[in-house]
Structure formats: C-alpha cells, structure tokens
Design a protein around this motif. Structure first.
Motif, PDB file in Angstrom:
ATOM      1  N   THR A   6       0.850  -1.190   0.000  1.00 11.95           N
ATOM      2  CA  THR A   6       0.000   0.000   0.000  1.00 11.95           C
ATOM      3  C   THR A   6       0.879   1.231   0.000  1.00 11.95           C
ATOM      4  OG1 THR A   6      -1.930   1.054   1.008  1.00 11.95           O
ATOM      5  CG2 THR A   6      -0.242   0.213   2.511  1.00 11.95           C
ATOM      6  N   HIS A   7       0.264   2.370  -0.245  1.00  8.80           N
ATOM      7  CA  HIS A   7       0.930   3.667  -0.244  1.00  8.80           C
ATOM      8  C   HIS A   7      -0.152   4.668   0.121  1.00  8.80           C
ATOM      9  CE1 HIS A   7       3.315   6.852  -2.749  1.00  8.80           C
ATOM     10  NE2 HIS A   7       3.543   6.973  -1.455  1.00  8.80           N
ATOM     11  N   VAL A   8       0.104   5.531   1.104  1.00  6.46           N
ATOM     12  CA  VAL A   8      -0.907   6.488   1.553  1.00  6.46           C
ATOM     13  C   VAL A   8      -0.415   7.904   1.272  1.00  6.46           C
ATOM     14  CG1 VAL A   8      -2.368   7.260   3.453  1.00  6.46           C
ATOM     15  CG2 VAL A   8      -1.579   4.878   3.387  1.00  6.46           C
ATOM     16  N   LEU A   9      -1.229   8.666   0.540  1.00  6.47           N
ATOM     17  CA  LEU A   9      -0.916  10.052   0.238  1.00  6.47           C
ATOM     18  C   LEU A   9      -1.952  10.961   0.893  1.00  6.47           C
ATOM     19  CD1 LEU A   9       0.007   9.696  -3.529  1.00  6.47           C
ATOM     20  CD2 LEU A   9       1.562   9.925  -1.580  1.00  6.47           C
ATOM     21  N   ASP A  10      -1.478  11.955   1.616  1.00  3.89           N
ATOM     22  CA  ASP A  10      -2.314  12.966   2.257  1.00  3.89           C
ATOM     23  C   ASP A  10      -2.581  14.045   1.210  1.00  3.89           C
ATOM     24  OD1 ASP A  10      -3.229  15.239   3.607  1.00  3.89           O
ATOM     25  OD2 ASP A  10      -1.857  14.979   5.298  1.00  3.89           O
ATOM     26  N   THR A  11      -3.751  14.013   0.597  1.00  2.00           N
ATOM     27  CA  THR A  11      -4.054  14.956  -0.480  1.00  2.00           C
ATOM     28  C   THR A  11      -4.326  16.365   0.042  1.00  2.00           C
ATOM     29  OG1 THR A  11      -6.384  14.298  -0.507  1.00  2.00           O
ATOM     30  CG2 THR A  11      -4.898  13.160  -2.038  1.00  2.00           C
ATOM     31  N   ALA A  12      -4.604  16.506   1.330  1.00  2.00           N
ATOM     32  CA  ALA A  12      -4.816  17.840   1.907  1.00  2.00           C
ATOM     33  C   ALA A  12      -3.500  18.602   2.004  1.00  2.00           C
ATOM     34  CB  ALA A  12      -5.467  17.732   3.283  1.00  2.00           C
ATOM     35  N   SER A  13      -2.417  17.894   2.297  1.00  2.00           N
ATOM     36  CA  SER A  13      -1.111  18.554   2.431  1.00  2.00           C
ATOM     37  C   SER A  13      -0.232  18.356   1.196  1.00  2.00           C
ATOM     38  CB  SER A  13      -0.366  18.018   3.659  1.00  2.00           C
ATOM     39  OG  SER A  13       0.058  16.680   3.435  1.00  2.00           O
ATOM     40  N   GLY A  14      -0.621  17.415   0.336  1.00  2.00           N
ATOM     41  CA  GLY A  14       0.188  17.133  -0.842  1.00  2.00           C
ATOM     42  C   GLY A  14       1.447  16.353  -0.528  1.00  2.00           C
ATOM     43  N   ARG A  15       1.414  15.577   0.564  1.00  2.00           N
ATOM     44  CA  ARG A  15       2.603  14.822   0.989  1.00  2.00           C
ATOM     45  C   ARG A  15       2.229  13.382   1.324  1.00  2.00           C
ATOM     46  NH1 ARG A  15       4.257  19.628   4.836  1.00  2.00           N
ATOM     47  NH2 ARG A  15       2.421  18.841   5.855  1.00  2.00           N
ATOM     48  N   GLY A  19       3.373   7.890   9.354  1.00  2.00           N
ATOM     49  CA  GLY A  19       2.899   7.569  10.697  1.00  2.00           C
ATOM     50  C   GLY A  19       1.464   7.096  10.787  1.00  2.00           C
ATOM     51  N   MET A  20       0.849   6.708   9.665  1.00  2.00           N
ATOM     52  CA  MET A  20      -0.526   6.205   9.722  1.00  2.00           C
ATOM     53  C   MET A  20      -0.519   4.717  10.063  1.00  2.00           C
ATOM     54  SD  MET A  20      -3.716   6.267   7.019  1.00  2.00           S
ATOM     55  CE  MET A  20      -3.751   8.040   6.924  1.00  2.00           C
ATOM     56  N   TYR A  72      -4.252   9.883  12.325  1.00  2.00           N
ATOM     57  CA  TYR A  72      -3.185  10.491  11.540  1.00  2.00           C
ATOM     58  C   TYR A  72      -3.388  12.010  11.455  1.00  2.00           C
ATOM     59  CZ  TYR A  72      -0.914  12.361   7.438  1.00  2.00           C
ATOM     60  OH  TYR A  72      -0.206  13.176   6.590  1.00  2.00           O
ATOM     61  N   PHE A  73      -4.588  12.454  11.098  1.00  2.00           N
ATOM     62  CA  PHE A  73      -4.833  13.894  10.955  1.00  2.00           C
ATOM     63  C   PHE A  73      -4.772  14.614  12.302  1.00  2.00           C
ATOM     64  CE2 PHE A  73      -6.732  12.559   6.850  1.00  2.00           C
ATOM     65  CZ  PHE A  73      -5.911  13.324   6.029  1.00  2.00           C
ATOM     66  N   ARG A  74      -5.306  13.997  13.355  1.00  2.00           N
ATOM     67  CA  ARG A  74      -5.206  14.620  14.687  1.00  2.00           C
ATOM     68  C   ARG A  74      -3.752  14.766  15.106  1.00  2.00           C
ATOM     69  NH1 ARG A  74     -10.281  12.046  15.218  1.00  2.00           N
ATOM     70  NH2 ARG A  74      -9.388  10.025  15.687  1.00  2.00           N
ATOM     71  N   ASN A  75      -2.937  13.733  14.872  1.00  2.00           N
ATOM     72  CA  ASN A  75      -1.511  13.790  15.210  1.00  2.00           C
ATOM     73  C   ASN A  75      -0.757  14.816  14.373  1.00  2.00           C
ATOM     74  OD1 ASN A  75      -1.782  11.828  17.190  1.00  2.00           O
ATOM     75  ND2 ASN A  75      -1.256  10.159  15.808  1.00  2.00           N
ATOM     76  N   ALA A  76      -1.293  15.126  13.187  1.00  2.00           N
ATOM     77  CA  ALA A  76      -0.681  16.136  12.320  1.00  2.00           C
ATOM     78  C   ALA A  76      -1.137  17.548  12.696  1.00  2.00           C
ATOM     79  CB  ALA A  76      -1.015  15.842  10.861  1.00  2.00           C
ATOM     80  N   GLY A  77      -1.975  17.664  13.730  1.00  2.00           N
ATOM     81  CA  GLY A  77      -2.426  18.976  14.181  1.00  2.00           C
ATOM     82  C   GLY A  77      -3.657  19.509  13.474  1.00  2.00           C
ATOM     83  N   ILE A  78      -4.336  18.659  12.715  1.00  4.53           N
ATOM     84  CA  ILE A  78      -5.558  19.065  12.022  1.00  4.53           C
ATOM     85  C   ILE A  78      -6.721  18.972  13.005  1.00  4.53           C
ATOM     86  CG2 ILE A  78      -7.114  18.582  10.093  1.00  4.53           C
ATOM     87  CD1 ILE A  78      -4.300  19.453   9.212  1.00  4.53           C
ATOM     88  N   SER A  79      -7.489  20.037  13.114  1.00  2.59           N
ATOM     89  CA  SER A  79      -8.665  20.038  13.976  1.00  2.59           C
ATOM     90  C   SER A  79      -9.814  19.351  13.242  1.00  2.59           C
ATOM     91  CB  SER A  79      -9.049  21.480  14.329  1.00  2.59           C
ATOM     92  OG  SER A  79     -10.194  21.480  15.130  1.00  2.59           O
ATOM     93  N   PRO A 105      -3.445   1.479  -2.898  1.00  3.64           N
ATOM     94  CA  PRO A 105      -3.092   2.795  -2.387  1.00  3.64           C
ATOM     95  C   PRO A 105      -4.310   3.528  -1.834  1.00  3.64           C
ATOM     96  CG  PRO A 105      -3.156   2.825  -4.771  1.00  3.64           C
ATOM     97  CD  PRO A 105      -3.466   1.416  -4.346  1.00  3.64           C
ATOM     98  N   LEU A 106      -4.045   4.494  -0.961  1.00  3.03           N
ATOM     99  CA  LEU A 106      -5.102   5.327  -0.387  1.00  3.03           C
ATOM    100  C   LEU A 106      -4.709   6.781  -0.573  1.00  3.03           C
ATOM    101  CD1 LEU A 106      -7.756   5.429   1.344  1.00  3.03           C
ATOM    102  CD2 LEU A 106      -6.239   5.701   3.326  1.00  3.03           C
ATOM    103  N   LEU A 107      -5.595   7.541  -1.193  1.00  5.98           N
ATOM    104  CA  LEU A 107      -5.473   8.992  -1.290  1.00  5.98           C
ATOM    105  C   LEU A 107      -6.490   9.538  -0.295  1.00  5.98           C
ATOM    106  CD1 LEU A 107      -5.515   9.238  -5.187  1.00  5.98           C
ATOM    107  CD2 LEU A 107      -3.530   9.052  -3.691  1.00  5.98           C
ATOM    108  N   VAL A 108      -6.047  10.373   0.661  1.00  6.78           N
ATOM    109  CA  VAL A 108      -6.944  10.718   1.773  1.00  6.78           C
ATOM    110  C   VAL A 108      -6.790  12.168   2.200  1.00  6.78           C
ATOM    111  CG1 VAL A 108      -5.309   9.921   3.551  1.00  6.78           C
ATOM    112  CG2 VAL A 108      -7.769   9.887   4.019  1.00  6.78           C
ATOM    113  N   SER A 109      -7.920  12.748   2.593  1.00  3.40           N
ATOM    114  CA  SER A 109      -7.982  14.052   3.253  1.00  3.40           C
ATOM    115  C   SER A 109      -8.974  13.872   4.408  1.00  3.40           C
ATOM    116  CB  SER A 109      -8.459  15.133   2.281  1.00  3.40           C
ATOM    117  OG  SER A 109      -9.866  15.114   2.146  1.00  3.40           O
TER     118      SER A 109
END
Length: 119
Positions: A6-15, A19-20, A72-79, A105-109
């Motif tokens: 698998t491969h996970v991409l954070d589409t909200a940050s583009g990175r 750590g997921m 993952y998003f909470r740990n990244a500081g996203i409210s 793969p997972l593309l996620v926001s």
C-alpha cells in the motif's frame, strides 16, 4: 509468489502520510468472521517498510485494510469535528491470483478518500 503493498498520500497537504497505522484482516471462507493478520505504520514515504503480505503468508481470499486516518490527521495537528467525518477507513477487497502483486493505495484528506488497484 504474490505480495500485498500500500501507499498512503495525504491529499490535503500534498505529501505522503507518514505515521498512519494500518491493519490487515483476513476473512473466513464464508466472509462472516475476520482475523487480524498484520499491524504496521507508514514510513516517511507513506509506504510500509516491507510488503504487508508476501511469500507464504500471501493466500487467495477476502481481506480488509483499515487505515487510521482520523488519528493520523489529529496527530498532524488538524482540527477535526467530533465525531470526525472520516476516522477508520476500511477497504475490503479480494485477492484471486496467488502470483500477483496487489497494490492498494489510499489517497486521503479529512473529508474524502479514494483507492484503486495499483501496480
């Protein structure tokens, strides 16, 4: 022999989503019960350090990957709202060819996700 990756991409940050937590479950032949097979965490590239399944562990059957996107998003500081729109994302899929490379793969926001059978 087949492998699962698998491969996970954070589409909200583009990175890549570093750590997921990801869990893989295998299902019984009747599809009614599942068993935890693997738990892993994505690296700095959003990938796992090794295939999730390979060699003798890879068998034809029904599987489910669970991606802990909310943590993952909470740990990244996203409210996130309570409850989060997306928290644990399950993707259930079948592997019918014991000699293939299955890449899921997972593309996620925080508000959307997409997947496909990659290569």
């Amino acid at each position: 022999m087949g492998i699962l990756t698998t491969h996970v991409l954070d589409t909200a940050s583009g990175r890549p989503a570093q750590g997921m937590v990801i869990r893989l479950y295998g299902f019984s032949l009747d599809g009614l019960s599942k068993k935890l097979l693997v738990e892993t965490v994505t690296n700095e590239d959003g990938r796992c350090d090794a295939p999730i399944l390979s060699n003798g562990a890879f068998t034809i059957g029904l599987y489910e990957l669970e991606f802990e996107a909310g943590d993952y998003f909470r740990n990244a500081g996203i409210s996130l709202p309570k409850p989060a729109f997306l928290d644990t994302i399950p993707i259930r899929f079948g592997m019918a060819d014991g000699d293939s490379h299955y890449h899921v793969p997972l593309l996620v926001s925080p508000y959307s996700f997409s997947t496909y059978r990659g290569s």
